[in-house]
Design a protein around this motif. Structure first.
Motif, PDB file in Angstrom:
ATOM      1  N   ILE A 133      -1.547   8.571  -9.643  1.00 17.90           N
ATOM      2  CA  ILE A 133      -0.756   8.284  -8.353  1.00 17.90           C
ATOM      3  C   ILE A 133       0.463   7.227  -9.172  1.00 17.90           C
ATOM      4  O   ILE A 133      -0.083   6.176  -9.783  1.00 17.90           O
ATOM      5  N   PRO A 134       1.708   7.565  -8.934  1.00 21.78           N
ATOM      6  CA  PRO A 134       2.664   6.209  -9.296  1.00 21.78           C
ATOM      7  C   PRO A 134       2.501   4.966  -8.617  1.00 21.78           C
ATOM      8  O   PRO A 134       2.245   5.218  -7.076  1.00 21.78           O
ATOM      9  N   LEU A 135       2.197   3.876  -9.096  1.00 23.86           N
ATOM     10  CA  LEU A 135       1.921   2.682  -8.315  1.00 23.86           C
ATOM     11  C   LEU A 135       3.309   1.792  -8.150  1.00 23.86           C
ATOM     12  O   LEU A 135       3.805   1.049  -8.906  1.00 23.86           O
ATOM     13  N   VAL A 136       4.041   2.285  -6.962  1.00 24.45           N
ATOM     14  CA  VAL A 136       5.467   1.462  -6.663  1.00 24.45           C
ATOM     15  C   VAL A 136       5.141   0.640  -5.484  1.00 24.45           C
ATOM     16  O   VAL A 136       4.733   1.303  -4.627  1.00 24.45           O
ATOM     17  N   VAL A 137       5.226  -0.464  -5.670  1.00 19.67           N
ATOM     18  CA  VAL A 137       5.119  -1.296  -4.470  1.00 19.67           C
ATOM     19  C   VAL A 137       6.112  -2.417  -4.114  1.00 19.67           C
ATOM     20  O   VAL A 137       6.797  -2.799  -5.148  1.00 19.67           O
ATOM     21  N   ASN A 138       6.355  -3.089  -2.973  1.00 23.40           N
ATOM     22  CA  ASN A 138       7.193  -4.256  -2.614  1.00 23.40           C
ATOM     23  C   ASN A 138       7.110  -5.205  -3.639  1.00 23.40           C
ATOM     24  O   ASN A 138       5.945  -5.699  -4.098  1.00 23.40           O
ATOM     25  N   LYS A 139       8.292  -5.757  -4.093  1.00 20.23           N
ATOM     26  CA  LYS A 139       8.108  -6.795  -5.053  1.00 20.23           C
ATOM     27  C   LYS A 139       7.595  -7.974  -4.872  1.00 20.23           C
ATOM     28  O   LYS A 139       6.986  -8.965  -5.525  1.00 20.23           O
ATOM     29  N   HIS A 140       7.753  -8.354  -3.422  1.00 13.52           N
ATOM     30  CA  HIS A 140       7.144  -9.538  -2.939  1.00 13.52           C
ATOM     31  C   HIS A 140       5.467  -9.506  -3.035  1.00 13.52           C
ATOM     32  O   HIS A 140       4.951 -10.515  -3.393  1.00 13.52           O
ATOM     33  N   VAL A 141       5.059  -8.336  -2.670  1.00 12.68           N
ATOM     34  CA  VAL A 141       3.636  -8.142  -2.742  1.00 12.68           C
ATOM     35  C   VAL A 141       3.151  -8.364  -4.009  1.00 12.68           C
ATOM     36  O   VAL A 141       2.094  -8.788  -4.544  1.00 12.68           O
ATOM     37  N   ALA A 142       4.008  -7.599  -4.912  1.00  7.82           N
ATOM     38  CA  ALA A 142       3.579  -7.587  -6.279  1.00  7.82           C
ATOM     39  C   ALA A 142       3.496  -8.637  -7.154  1.00  7.82           C
ATOM     40  O   ALA A 142       2.625  -9.219  -7.910  1.00  7.82           O
ATOM     41  N   ALA A 143       4.420  -9.596  -6.522  1.00  9.10           N
ATOM     42  CA  ALA A 143       4.548 -10.864  -7.377  1.00  9.10           C
ATOM     43  C   ALA A 143       3.491 -12.082  -6.590  1.00  9.10           C
ATOM     44  O   ALA A 143       3.284 -13.175  -7.341  1.00  9.10           O
ATOM     45  N   ALA A 144       2.827 -11.578  -5.474  1.00 11.09           N
ATOM     46  CA  ALA A 144       1.817 -12.715  -5.073  1.00 11.09           C
ATOM     47  C   ALA A 144       0.738 -12.956  -5.687  1.00 11.09           C
ATOM     48  O   ALA A 144       0.165 -12.047  -6.101  1.00 11.09           O
ATOM     49  N   ASP A 145       0.171 -13.983  -5.604  1.00 14.86           N
ATOM     50  CA  ASP A 145      -1.176 -14.224  -6.349  1.00 14.86           C
ATOM     51  C   ASP A 145      -2.386 -13.779  -5.345  1.00 14.86           C
ATOM     52  O   ASP A 145      -3.414 -13.412  -5.689  1.00 14.86           O
ATOM     53  N   ILE A 146      -1.823 -14.131  -3.972  1.00 15.22           N
ATOM     54  CA  ILE A 146      -3.022 -13.599  -2.941  1.00 15.22           C
ATOM     55  C   ILE A 146      -2.460 -12.729  -2.121  1.00 15.22           C
ATOM     56  O   ILE A 146      -1.081 -13.048  -1.515  1.00 15.22           O
ATOM     57  N   LYS A 147      -2.946 -11.519  -1.747  1.00 12.07           N
ATOM     58  CA  LYS A 147      -2.259 -10.474  -0.799  1.00 12.07           C
ATOM     59  C   LYS A 147      -3.307 -10.577   0.224  1.00 12.07           C
ATOM     60  O   LYS A 147      -4.487 -10.157   0.139  1.00 12.07           O
ATOM     61  N   ILE A 148      -2.928 -10.536   1.521  1.00 16.80           N
ATOM     62  CA  ILE A 148      -3.445 -10.378   2.823  1.00 16.80           C
ATOM     63  C   ILE A 148      -2.786  -9.416   3.679  1.00 16.80           C
ATOM     64  O   ILE A 148      -1.681  -9.426   3.682  1.00 16.80           O
ATOM     65  N   SER A 149      -3.714  -8.675   4.289  1.00 13.76           N
ATOM     66  CA  SER A 149      -3.032  -7.836   5.302  1.00 13.76           C
ATOM     67  C   SER A 149      -3.562  -7.903   6.814  1.00 13.76           C
ATOM     68  O   SER A 149      -4.808  -8.163   6.735  1.00 13.76           O
ATOM     69  N   THR A 150      -2.840  -7.447   7.629  1.00 10.94           N
ATOM     70  CA  THR A 150      -3.562  -7.202   9.105  1.00 10.94           C
ATOM     71  C   THR A 150      -3.377  -5.808   9.506  1.00 10.94           C
ATOM     72  O   THR A 150      -3.060  -5.145   8.639  1.00 10.94           O
ATOM     73  N   GLY A 151      -4.116  -5.549  10.598  1.00 10.03           N
ATOM     74  CA  GLY A 151      -3.934  -3.856  10.781  1.00 10.03           C
ATOM     75  C   GLY A 151      -5.110  -3.686  12.076  1.00 10.03           C
ATOM     76  O   GLY A 151      -5.587  -4.572  12.441  1.00 10.03           O
ATOM     77  N   VAL A 152      -4.903  -2.451  12.430  1.00 11.22           N
ATOM     78  CA  VAL A 152      -5.422  -1.916  13.702  1.00 11.22           C
ATOM     79  C   VAL A 152      -6.481  -0.647  13.019  1.00 11.22           C
ATOM     80  O   VAL A 152      -5.809   0.132  12.438  1.00 11.22           O
ATOM     81  N   ILE A 153      -7.530  -0.650  13.590  1.00 16.89           N
ATOM     82  CA  ILE A 153      -8.542   0.456  13.043  1.00 16.89           C
ATOM     83  C   ILE A 153      -8.446   1.529  14.327  1.00 16.89           C
ATOM     84  O   ILE A 153      -9.044   1.109  15.397  1.00 16.89           O
TER      85      ILE A 153
END
Length: 428
Positions: A150-170
């Motif tokens: 799978i090609p791993l292409v991601v937002n540059k701000h996310v890639a550059a972050a030391d800590i990555k957090i996400s919100t969401g709904v299940i």
């Protein structure tokens, strides 16, 4: 006459069905609602599942990316963001070191007004908010390929972050089984190449609503996210009215799976028989465009077995004030020779991210007709993509019942979440 009602966004549309018609109303189970959203979020963040507390995971000087949902989701993002910011501040993180990335996936960017409505004016003014763009090469970073290629292409701000957090709904999701968890990274802030690699014909043909275990799509998402990195999630389980039932936080996989247990106990409902007519309600904000609103048909077709009979009809009242929601699938369907042509092309040639909606609708149309009512999209435009249009829900119900003797009707007021499942003896 018996009177019923289903939502079209924030409004309820009432309609009647003659006495003597076999009608089943399928609703999610009622679980206790959490009365204080902020308290629930704070307790979840303070007691993470499968991970350390967030404030203990960070240190001063680190860059943090908080990946949040877009306007097509409705959850207490302002409360979640406030709690996360306080937690990060305790850990020594400055506001100027935080970037909030809106996980649009292939959806349109959110306006400032929409962001203010979701996250609060003060946060939008004082934090760096970025709308993800899956096609903007200048905003993306290529990180190689996963073990499965799978090609791993991601937002540059996310890639550059030391800590990555996400919100969401299940909630129930056609490909992921249930949305939430790692999906916000592997799809929400991924590049078009990554999204296309996971939204392909083979994967879509293998997945079913509500199925997480052994789910190829979710396995892809987890693998991609492990490579890109995601440290902490805050996910919610909600009723159709967007009332909180549970908040989970912590490890992206462990916390998600705990949330799924609650979601399943509420959303999955056994029924006895298939129906000739399904009336599927769409709550806000999914009613705003056709791309999202037609998800109301998914739970009738893509569960373990379709609950609408072959040759039946699914009626969806949806205002669609934002139109079709994504141009690619509309252009493809309008230029095709019908659902079979679309399915054949998708299997042989593939499709662009977002255009999978054409394949999904074509699979649905092989099972049942789709009728859209109370809609701002002109009937002629809907006809081009093989959907019927009737001005009002009542007119559609009257028309369908007039042509059928002994028809069985299923009404699903919250068809985006409620997953009707035929009892085991019906699967023989």
């Amino acid at each position: 006459m018996a009177r019923y009602a289903v939502p079209n966004g924030k409004k309820l549309i009432e309609f009647t069905i003659p006495d003597g018609v076999d009608v089943t109303v399928v609703e999610a189970r009622k679980l206790p609602v959490l009365p204080d959203a902020e308290r629930a979020v704070r307790e979840a963040v303070a007691n993470p599942i499968g991970s350390r507390r967030l404030q203990a995971m960070v240190r001063p000087g680190q860059k943090v990316a908080i990946i949040v949902t877009d306007i097509t989701r409705k959850l207490p993002e302002d409360v979640i963001l406030r709690v996360l910011l306080e937690e990060l501040q305790v850990g020594g993180i400055r506001r100027e070191d935080i970037t909030v990335v809106v996980a649009t996936g292939t959806h349109r960017p959110n306006t400032r007004e929409e962001l203010v409505d979701m996250f609060g004016k003060d946060n939008v003014s004082s934090l760096n908010f970025v709308n993800h763009n899956a096609w903007d090469k200048d905003e993306l970073v290529y990180l190689g390929k996963s073990q499965r290629g799978i090609p791993l292409v991601v937002n540059k701000h996310v890639a550059a972050a030391d800590i990555k957090i996400s919100t969401g709904v299940i909630e129930t999701h056609l490909l992921a089984g249930y949305s939430g968890g790692v999906k916000s990274v592997a799809v929400g802030v991924a590049g078009a190449e990554t999204i296309a690699a996971t939204h392909n014909y083979q994967v879509m043909a293998e997945t079913r609503l509500g199925v997480v275990e052994g789910n190829t799509f979710r396995d892809f998402l987890t693998e991609a996210t492990l490579a890109i990195g995601l440290d902490f999630i805050v996910n919610v389980v909600q009723t159709g009215r967007k009332e909180l039932v549970r908040v989970v936080a912590g490890d992206p996989v462990a916390a998600f799976l705990e949330g799924v247990k609650t979601a399943r106990s509420m959303y999955e409902v056994e029924i006895d028989d298939q129906a000739d007519i399904v009336i599927a309600g769409v709550g806000y904000p999914k009613n705003r465009d056709l791309y999202q609103a037609t998800r109301a048909a998914n739970t009738s077709v893509f569960g373990p077995r379709p609950v609408v009979k072959k040759g039946g009809v699914i009626i969806i009242p949806a205002s669609c004030e934002d139109g079709f929601g994504h141009p690619g699938y509309v252009e493809w369907m309008a230029a095709s020779n019908g659902p079979e042509d679309i399915i054949e092309h998708a299997a042989k040639e593939g499709f662009a991210p977002g255009d999978q909606k054409a394949l999904i609708l074509s699979w649905i149309l092989k099972q049942a007709r789709l009728v859209v009512t109370d809609c701002e999209i002109p009937a002629g435009e809907l006809k081009k993509i093989y959907l019927d249009a009737v001005p009002t829900l009542q007119e559609a119900v009257n028309r369908e019942l007039a042509g059928r003797t002994g028809a069985r009707v299923i009404i699903i007021p919250d068809a985006l979440l409620t997953l009707p499942i035929l009892r085991k003896q019906q699967l023989l």
